[in-house]
Design a protein around this motif. Sequence first.
Motif, PDB file in Angstrom:
ATOM      1  N   VAL A   1       1.094  -1.133   0.193  1.00 60.35           N
ATOM      2  CA  VAL A   1      -0.206  -0.488   0.746  1.00 60.35           C
ATOM      3  C   VAL A   1       0.721   0.974   0.188  1.00 60.35           C
ATOM      4  O   VAL A   1       0.401   2.275  -0.601  1.00 60.35           O
ATOM      5  CB  VAL A   1      -1.227  -0.198   1.334  1.00 60.35           C
ATOM      6  CG1 VAL A   1      -2.018   1.424   1.472  1.00 60.35           C
ATOM      7  CG2 VAL A   1      -2.240  -0.781   1.309  1.00 60.35           C
ATOM      8  N   VAL A   2       1.562   1.026   0.568  1.00 61.32           N
ATOM      9  CA  VAL A   2       3.007   2.410   0.919  1.00 61.32           C
ATOM     10  C   VAL A   2       3.758   2.728  -0.467  1.00 61.32           C
ATOM     11  O   VAL A   2       4.047   3.720  -1.349  1.00 61.32           O
ATOM     12  CB  VAL A   2       4.020   2.409   1.672  1.00 61.32           C
ATOM     13  CG1 VAL A   2       4.589   3.663   1.758  1.00 61.32           C
ATOM     14  CG2 VAL A   2       3.654   2.204   3.299  1.00 61.32           C
TER      15      VAL A   2
ATOM     16  N   LEU B   1       1.431   4.314  -2.870  1.00 57.17           N
ATOM     17  CA  LEU B   1       0.885   5.475  -2.922  1.00 57.17           C
ATOM     18  C   LEU B   1       2.071   6.669  -3.207  1.00 57.17           C
ATOM     19  O   LEU B   1       2.024   7.550  -4.038  1.00 57.17           O
ATOM     20  CB  LEU B   1       0.664   5.645  -1.172  1.00 57.17           C
ATOM     21  CG  LEU B   1      -0.950   5.318  -0.895  1.00 57.17           C
ATOM     22  CD1 LEU B   1      -0.860   5.212   0.858  1.00 57.17           C
ATOM     23  CD2 LEU B   1      -1.988   5.982  -1.490  1.00 57.17           C
ATOM     24  N   TRP B   2       3.177   5.631  -2.754  1.00 53.24           N
ATOM     25  CA  TRP B   2       4.798   6.395  -3.029  1.00 53.24           C
ATOM     26  C   TRP B   2       4.944   6.813  -4.745  1.00 53.24           C
ATOM     27  O   TRP B   2       4.656   8.142  -5.005  1.00 53.24           O
ATOM     28  CB  TRP B   2       5.562   6.159  -2.653  1.00 53.24           C
ATOM     29  CG  TRP B   2       6.808   6.771  -2.576  1.00 53.24           C
ATOM     30  CD1 TRP B   2       8.042   6.395  -3.142  1.00 53.24           C
ATOM     31  CD2 TRP B   2       7.066   7.832  -2.084  1.00 53.24           C
ATOM     32  NE1 TRP B   2       8.946   7.230  -3.317  1.00 53.24           N
ATOM     33  CE2 TRP B   2       8.699   8.226  -2.839  1.00 53.24           C
ATOM     34  CE3 TRP B   2       6.605   8.947  -1.351  1.00 53.24           C
ATOM     35  CZ2 TRP B   2       9.141   9.185  -2.215  1.00 53.24           C
ATOM     36  CZ3 TRP B   2       7.828  10.055  -0.733  1.00 53.24           C
ATOM     37  CH2 TRP B   2       8.649  10.497  -1.806  1.00 53.24           C
TER      38      TRP B   2
ATOM     39  N   ARG C   1       2.878   6.531  -7.151  1.00 56.30           N
ATOM     40  CA  ARG C   1       1.629   7.134  -7.596  1.00 56.30           C
ATOM     41  C   ARG C   1       1.722   8.371  -7.895  1.00 56.30           C
ATOM     42  O   ARG C   1       2.068   9.398  -9.308  1.00 56.30           O
ATOM     43  CB  ARG C   1       0.623   7.197  -7.213  1.00 56.30           C
ATOM     44  CG  ARG C   1      -1.269   7.674  -8.073  1.00 56.30           C
ATOM     45  CD  ARG C   1      -2.376   7.214  -6.986  1.00 56.30           C
ATOM     46  NE  ARG C   1      -2.524   8.061  -6.307  1.00 56.30           N
ATOM     47  CZ  ARG C   1      -2.351   7.862  -5.297  1.00 56.30           C
ATOM     48  NH1 ARG C   1      -3.721   7.679  -5.352  1.00 56.30           N
ATOM     49  NH2 ARG C   1      -2.682   8.558  -3.838  1.00 56.30           N
ATOM     50  N   SER C   2       2.339   9.261  -7.183  1.00 50.50           N
ATOM     51  CA  SER C   2       2.457  10.683  -7.312  1.00 50.50           C
ATOM     52  C   SER C   2       3.634  10.852  -7.512  1.00 50.50           C
ATOM     53  O   SER C   2       4.086  11.870  -8.799  1.00 50.50           O
ATOM     54  CB  SER C   2       2.333  12.111  -6.082  1.00 50.50           C
ATOM     55  OG  SER C   2       3.241  10.699  -5.445  1.00 50.50           O
TER      56      SER C   2
ATOM     57  N   LEU D   1       0.777  15.764  -2.318  1.00 47.29           N
ATOM     58  CA  LEU D   1       0.535  14.140  -1.629  1.00 47.29           C
ATOM     59  C   LEU D   1       2.180  13.947  -1.672  1.00 47.29           C
ATOM     60  O   LEU D   1       2.030  12.875  -0.372  1.00 47.29           O
ATOM     61  CB  LEU D   1      -0.230  13.662  -3.014  1.00 47.29           C
ATOM     62  CG  LEU D   1      -1.739  14.016  -3.441  1.00 47.29           C
ATOM     63  CD1 LEU D   1      -2.090  13.171  -5.075  1.00 47.29           C
ATOM     64  CD2 LEU D   1      -2.379  13.699  -2.181  1.00 47.29           C
ATOM     65  N   ASN D   2       2.876  14.480  -2.022  1.00 47.66           N
ATOM     66  CA  ASN D   2       4.572  13.481  -2.238  1.00 47.66           C
ATOM     67  C   ASN D   2       4.623  13.884  -0.676  1.00 47.66           C
ATOM     68  O   ASN D   2       5.512  13.300   0.201  1.00 47.66           O
ATOM     69  CB  ASN D   2       4.617  14.170  -3.033  1.00 47.66           C
ATOM     70  CG  ASN D   2       6.265  12.944  -3.221  1.00 47.66           C
ATOM     71  OD1 ASN D   2       5.943  11.709  -2.669  1.00 47.66           O
ATOM     72  ND2 ASN D   2       7.237  13.993  -4.241  1.00 47.66           N
TER      73      ASN D   2
ATOM     74  N   THR E   1       1.129  11.788   1.967  1.00 46.93           N
ATOM     75  CA  THR E   1       2.062  10.345   2.139  1.00 46.93           C
ATOM     76  C   THR E   1       2.865   9.725   3.131  1.00 46.93           C
ATOM     77  O   THR E   1       2.811   8.998   3.768  1.00 46.93           O
ATOM     78  CB  THR E   1       3.025   9.438   0.482  1.00 46.93           C
ATOM     79  OG1 THR E   1       2.475  10.111  -0.320  1.00 46.93           O
ATOM     80  CG2 THR E   1       3.533   8.531   0.840  1.00 46.93           C
TER      81      THR E   1
ATOM     82  N   LEU F   1      -0.034   8.961   6.015  1.00 45.82           N
ATOM     83  CA  LEU F   1      -0.565   7.801   5.840  1.00 45.82           C
ATOM     84  C   LEU F   1       0.565   7.227   6.300  1.00 45.82           C
ATOM     85  O   LEU F   1       0.407   5.852   6.584  1.00 45.82           O
ATOM     86  CB  LEU F   1      -0.975   7.504   5.098  1.00 45.82           C
ATOM     87  CG  LEU F   1      -2.170   8.636   4.221  1.00 45.82           C
ATOM     88  CD1 LEU F   1      -2.137   8.040   2.577  1.00 45.82           C
ATOM     89  CD2 LEU F   1      -3.024   8.405   5.037  1.00 45.82           C
ATOM     90  N   ASN F   2       1.912   6.167   5.345  1.00 45.97           N
ATOM     91  CA  ASN F   2       2.451   5.602   6.225  1.00 45.97           C
ATOM     92  C   ASN F   2       2.828   4.814   7.752  1.00 45.97           C
ATOM     93  O   ASN F   2       2.286   3.267   7.839  1.00 45.97           O
ATOM     94  CB  ASN F   2       3.827   5.880   5.836  1.00 45.97           C
ATOM     95  CG  ASN F   2       4.553   6.123   3.706  1.00 45.97           C
ATOM     96  OD1 ASN F   2       3.554   5.480   3.636  1.00 45.97           O
ATOM     97  ND2 ASN F   2       5.219   6.519   3.973  1.00 45.97           N
TER      98      ASN F   2
ATOM     99  N   ILE G   1      -0.735   3.058   8.612  1.00 47.95           N
ATOM    100  CA  ILE G   1      -0.746   2.067   7.224  1.00 47.95           C
ATOM    101  C   ILE G   1      -0.019   1.006   8.115  1.00 47.95           C
ATOM    102  O   ILE G   1      -0.960   0.063   8.138  1.00 47.95           O
ATOM    103  CB  ILE G   1      -0.258   1.840   5.514  1.00 47.95           C
ATOM    104  CG1 ILE G   1      -1.425   3.196   5.439  1.00 47.95           C
ATOM    105  CG2 ILE G   1      -0.272   1.206   5.110  1.00 47.95           C
ATOM    106  CD1 ILE G   1      -1.070   3.901   3.651  1.00 47.95           C
TER     107      ILE G   1
END
Length: 308
Positions: free
Chosen positions: A246-247, A250-251, A253-254, A277-278, A282, A285-286, A289
């Motif tokens: 998941v991490v 997220l990372w 993608r941006s 987001l970056n 992120t 969220l890490n 998560i």
Amino acid sequence: MEKRNQSAVMGFILLGFPGNQYLQISLFVLFLFTYILTVLGNVTIITLVANHRCLHTPMYCFLCNLSFLEIWYTTACVPKALAIFLGKSKAISFIGCFLQMYFIFSLGCTEYFLLSIMAYDRYLAICYPLHYSTIMNSTLSAQLALSSWVCGFLVISVLASLISRLSFCGPNVINNFFCEIDSWIVLSCTDTSIIQILAFIISIVVILGSCVITLLSYIYITSTILRIPSARGRQRAFSTCSSHLVVVLLWYRSTIFLFVKPSARNSLELTKIVNILNTVVTPLLNPFIYALRNREVKEAMQNTLFGT
């Protein structure tokens, strides 16, 4: 002439997000809240791993490095952004802007290497469980973690040495809330074609290179998990790498959008939005998560809070 051009601009102005006072206050509250949660969340992860022997494994060694990195990654840009939102000072010195850019991108490169190492670690744990402790011992995990930091800072040092020689003789307004390579390229009054090419090559090697390692690791992981006969065994195997996956999503993608592009002069406004987001979302969220999706971390947290 070159020295005169360099001295013409002694600093830069970070534009941030232009708007009325209500917008600035709202952004200040949002950034401050996420920054506090990011620091607290990642410090919690580091503390849990340090205080529970059951978490003294290579996987959590890498997780501690990632949490430590996220604290400094967001600290490199958010405090200055908070000052901008409050209207305290949008100015940043030439050296200050250069150092901010260097640390943000060095830490970003380090994160790519760390995530690929973590994927390789999960590959060994799931595909070679009987030999995992022999291969991925404490010495190797420490060496891999250290190498990710060294390589991350060395890679950007090559690019930073060229950027530090740019001349600035015109506008000094950076259309962002922190200093980035694209902004320097756009504002420079000297030829930046070599820097743009080198930045693109570094992006390809670091981002896509680490992405390939991560992708191949998860292809083998998925193949191994699908061959496990019991559903419970498959679920347990996948749970050991789901947080990392998941991490990674997220990372990447941006950041693939931000850096793997041929021109630095296009889509600056969109780049600024993606940077939130970056650099802000992120890192926040890490830790959550890993705390919510990782059974061992949840158990360690429960033991700490309730003494069970």
